[in-house]
Design a protein around this motif. Sequence first.
Motif, PDB file in Angstrom:
ATOM      1  N   SER A  78      -0.751  -5.634  10.054  1.00 27.63           N
ATOM      2  CA  SER A  78      -0.971  -5.008   8.744  1.00 27.63           C
ATOM      3  C   SER A  78      -2.194  -4.110   8.727  1.00 27.63           C
ATOM      4  CB  SER A  78      -1.101  -6.072   7.648  1.00 27.63           C
ATOM      5  OG  SER A  78      -2.310  -6.798   7.776  1.00 27.63           O
ATOM      6  N   ASP A  79      -3.257  -4.488   9.445  1.00 27.22           N
ATOM      7  CA  ASP A  79      -4.529  -3.795   9.220  1.00 27.22           C
ATOM      8  C   ASP A  79      -5.015  -2.958  10.403  1.00 27.22           C
ATOM      9  OD1 ASP A  79      -5.114  -5.924  10.849  1.00 27.22           O
ATOM     10  OD2 ASP A  79      -6.712  -6.741   9.588  1.00 27.22           O
TER      11      ASP A  79
ATOM     12  N   PRO B 274      -0.872   1.700   5.416  1.00 20.88           N
ATOM     13  CA  PRO B 274      -1.757   2.258   4.388  1.00 20.88           C
ATOM     14  C   PRO B 274      -1.918   1.262   3.243  1.00 20.88           C
ATOM     15  CG  PRO B 274      -0.041   3.842   5.010  1.00 20.88           C
ATOM     16  CD  PRO B 274       0.319   2.520   5.644  1.00 20.88           C
ATOM     17  N   GLU B 275      -3.048   1.345   2.561  1.00 21.06           N
ATOM     18  CA  GLU B 275      -3.322   0.471   1.413  1.00 21.06           C
ATOM     19  C   GLU B 275      -2.129   0.393   0.463  1.00 21.06           C
ATOM     20  OE1 GLU B 275      -6.213  -1.150   1.018  1.00 21.06           O
ATOM     21  OE2 GLU B 275      -5.611  -2.058  -0.887  1.00 21.06           O
ATOM     22  N   GLY B 276      -1.681  -0.837   0.214  1.00 26.20           N
ATOM     23  CA  GLY B 276      -0.605  -1.046  -0.755  1.00 26.20           C
ATOM     24  C   GLY B 276       0.799  -0.847  -0.207  1.00 26.20           C
TER      25      GLY B 276
END
Lengths: 287, 287
Positions: free
Chosen positions: B153-154, B111-113
């Motif tokens: 990561s993405d 998730p973002e962050g």
Amino acid sequence: MRAPGGRLARLSVNQQTVKQLPLPELAGACAKFGIAHVGLWRGPVQEYGPEAAARLVRDAGLNVTSLCRGGFLTASDAAARRRALDDNRTAVDEAATLGTGTLVLVSGGLPEGSRDLRGARERIADALAELAPYAGERGVRLAVEPLHPMFASDRCVVSTLGQALDLAERFPPEQVGVVVDTYHVWWDDRAPEEIARAGAGGRLASFQLADWITPLPEGVLLGRGQLGDGAVDLRGFRELVDATGYDAPIEVEIFNPGLWARDGVEVLAETADRFVRHVLPAGLPEA
Amino acid sequence: MRAPGGRLARLSVNQQTVKQLPLPELAGACAKFGIAHVGLWRGPVQEYGPEAAARLVRDAGLNVTSLCRGGFLTASDAAARRRALDDNRTAVDEAATLGTGTLVLVSGGLPEGSRDLRGARERIADALAELAPYAGERGVRLAVEPLHPMFASDRCVVSTLGQALDLAERFPPEQVGVVVDTYHVWWDDRAPEEIARAGAGGRLASFQLADWITPLPEGVLLGRGQLGDGAVDLRGFRELVDATGYDAPIEVEIFNPGLWARDGVEVLAETADRFVRHVLPAGLPEA
């Protein structure tokens, strides 16, 4: 920022992170910020001359934590192999001249047309058998660096810390160690146990930091992120490494054209600040 | 090329490999070359309508080997998590409608962050616990696909076959399996033992092929190579998978704008030819 002994006591700046700074400027900027350690690369050292570079860093009071890099030991034809071994002996000599005990090795990828990863890994072991005693006699340790699996075909067939240790452990620990670079191993759920294994065996030759950011650029080589900009739990990795008893400097090595386009001294200051905020224990006192 | 039963009997063409061919044209071209299996994607299936797509492939005598893809199960906020679970139940329903027993899951990134890979992997396990019985009741198996660590990561925090099996093995084998895609696991020296582990546990839900070529393009998603163009020992992987007793179709799934820019029927013919030359046993008779 303060003198060595303060919060930057363990920071080593790999010169590629601020490659816009020629060596004298880098030395001056390190003195300004109280940074006592640098990692050097063969290209700029050779341009400067290894003896002159050694004198410069010594006169500036800087400690050289590593020389990058030897390696590229996977060639299967005899002539290329001999050239690689010769070049690596030269790299060992340069490391000794610079006074660093660590020569980082990037192992090399698959030879053109080959699909034999296992064979390439075995050729690295054969090359280490030739190079390790030579390095050991000169007080230099060969540090096998696993590179992220996205480099497995064209740059480094050693893709995990486990593989690097499998290679290193065939040789005495004072001759062959490993590099832990967060950029390359951050994704690996086995990294914690392999870091412990490296520490227990006295194999931890270098600990390097860069962050993981996306999207990756074409060719993926120059996509590393400034500390704190990406997905890597840098503090967690530092804790894992420290837990093995490792107390040596920690090198920041970032390849990023965005950083290179900026003022190098400013990037160095930013890097030092990020190191304190994202790597050191939270709330560590000034000195 | 010959009718099913010949050298292409095990070839399944994932529709993304020739995405320039709409489903009816793909079905017609498969009939022409004697290809009996296809892998489908939710986007084009939804555009066509799942029932209409199911009718079309059934009338063409095609078997659907997998539906890509469910997953993206790593969200930490409750609403996003609920939406993801709902969407995955819809994907299960679509797979059942298409008559395939395999829904490929790409797990999702951080998730973002967030920098918590372990937490993200645990949320996937939690989601599988909700989805697996639902899938099992409909005759569909969730197939956890490890993606290359460059996507950690993405896109997918499940980066190795070992991690995928660690997740899958918490559930009954008829409900949760794994995907072996050569593009994602080729670099991993542990892949052979993990393939054996997957086979022994009845977890091998899908075997997919693409080759590894460099340089990687920006974003790295669309850099897969045609069979035989790259570094992967495709035949060796097929032998490892076959050695577990796996005798199901083998899907070719290549994302490559160079292939998409060409005539789709020509690319299909080339893919079938490469499959015979680089994947099947050398010298296998025609039928």
